[in-house]
Design a protein around this motif. Structure first.
Motif, PDB file in Angstrom:
ATOM      1  N   ALA A   1       0.935   2.585   5.810  1.00 53.55           N
ATOM      2  CA  ALA A   1       0.789   3.626   4.792  1.00 53.55           C
ATOM      3  C   ALA A   1       0.110   4.867   5.372  1.00 53.55           C
ATOM      4  N   VAL A   2      -0.882   4.642   6.243  1.00 51.37           N
ATOM      5  CA  VAL A   2      -1.590   5.762   6.856  1.00 51.37           C
ATOM      6  C   VAL A   2      -0.623   6.582   7.695  1.00 51.37           C
TER       7      VAL A   2
ATOM      8  N   VAL B   1       0.859  -1.173   0.000  1.00 51.97           N
ATOM      9  CA  VAL B   1       0.000   0.000   0.000  1.00 51.97           C
ATOM     10  C   VAL B   1       0.900   1.229   0.000  1.00 51.97           C
TER      11      VAL B   1
ATOM     12  N   LEU C   1      -1.818  -1.223   5.347  1.00 55.11           N
ATOM     13  CA  LEU C   1      -2.649  -0.029   5.351  1.00 55.11           C
ATOM     14  C   LEU C   1      -2.263   0.890   6.500  1.00 55.11           C
TER      15      LEU C   1
ATOM     16  N   ILE D   1      -6.223   5.081   0.604  1.00 57.04           N
ATOM     17  CA  ILE D   1      -6.108   5.115   2.058  1.00 57.04           C
ATOM     18  C   ILE D   1      -7.360   5.698   2.706  1.00 57.04           C
TER      19      ILE D   1
ATOM     20  N   TYR E   1       1.855   5.005   0.423  1.00 56.63           N
ATOM     21  CA  TYR E   1       1.351   6.123   1.230  1.00 56.63           C
ATOM     22  C   TYR E   1       0.931   7.291   0.344  1.00 56.63           C
TER      23      TYR E   1
END
Lengths: 67, 138
Positions: free
Chosen positions: A49-50, A12, A46, A20, A14
């Motif tokens: 990445a968040v 994933v 996830l 996201i 960013y």
């Protein structure tokens, strides 16, 4: 959220804010797996990445209303 | 001695209050720093000025630069220190790219190339009718 067509990517990015944001609530919190219904692996990607996206101010840490 | 080279991705946010030349200058300085230290720049992608999701150092906007390079790991702490010291860099984030990220990056490059090709074809086709709609940058 659990549509059968969607394939969970291995990584994933960013930078992919559109993706996201689908997994955040109005306040910009990460939705729990209970709600997102994604695999544990994907949820981990996830989450990371968040956190990266937040660091570079692509998404807020806290928001009154995201989206 | 063959030092091991890694792939890195670096994103940094430049203070957009300074003039365009200063921004350009700063970006080329960062790139020069990497090449001088034996790094090899793959790509520098300037996203341009964007609104920050939250204020950083009381600034609401920033000039985003996203770049990819290869270098030895020893460069990274030095580079980060240089970025930290520069007052015009609001934020930076460097990531070492693992196999997954490299695959993702390569896939995005080939996708971009395809998109460009399609766009060109569409543009050539649409030479007479309306120009193609502007795409949203991601």
């Amino acid at each position: 959220m659990s549509n059968s067509k969607f394939r969970e990517p291995a990584y994933v990015d960013y930078k992919d804010v559109e993706l996201i944001k689908r997994y955040l609530n109005e306040q910009g919190k990460i939705l729990p797996r209970r709600i997102t219904n994604v695999s544990a692996k994907f949820q981990r990607q996830l989450t990371r990445a968040v956190k990266r996206a937040r660091h570079v101010a692509l998404i807020p840490f806290v928001a009154d209303s995201l989206k | 001695m063959a030092t091991q080279q890694n792939s890195y991705e670096l994103t940094y946010i430049v203070n957009s209050v300074i003039s365009d030349e200063q921004v350009k200058d700063l970006i080329s300085r960062v790139s020069a720093y990497i090449t001088e230290a034996g790094g090899e720049i793959t790509e520098v992608d300037e996203w341009g000025a964007r609104r920050l999701s939250y204020p950083i150092q009381k600034k609401r906007n920033g000039y985003y630069v996203n770049m990819y390079f290869r270098s030895s790991g020893a460069l990274i702490p030095r580079l980060e220190r240089a970025l930290e010291i520069d007052d015009n860099i609001l934020r930076y984030m460097s990531l070492r790219m693992d196999a997954k990220m490299i695959r993702h990056y390569e896939a995005s490059i080939s996708k971009r190339a395809e998109d460009e090709k399609a766009e060109k074809a569409a543009a050539a086709e649409a030479a007479a009718p309306a120009p193609p709609a502007t795409e949203t940058e991601d």
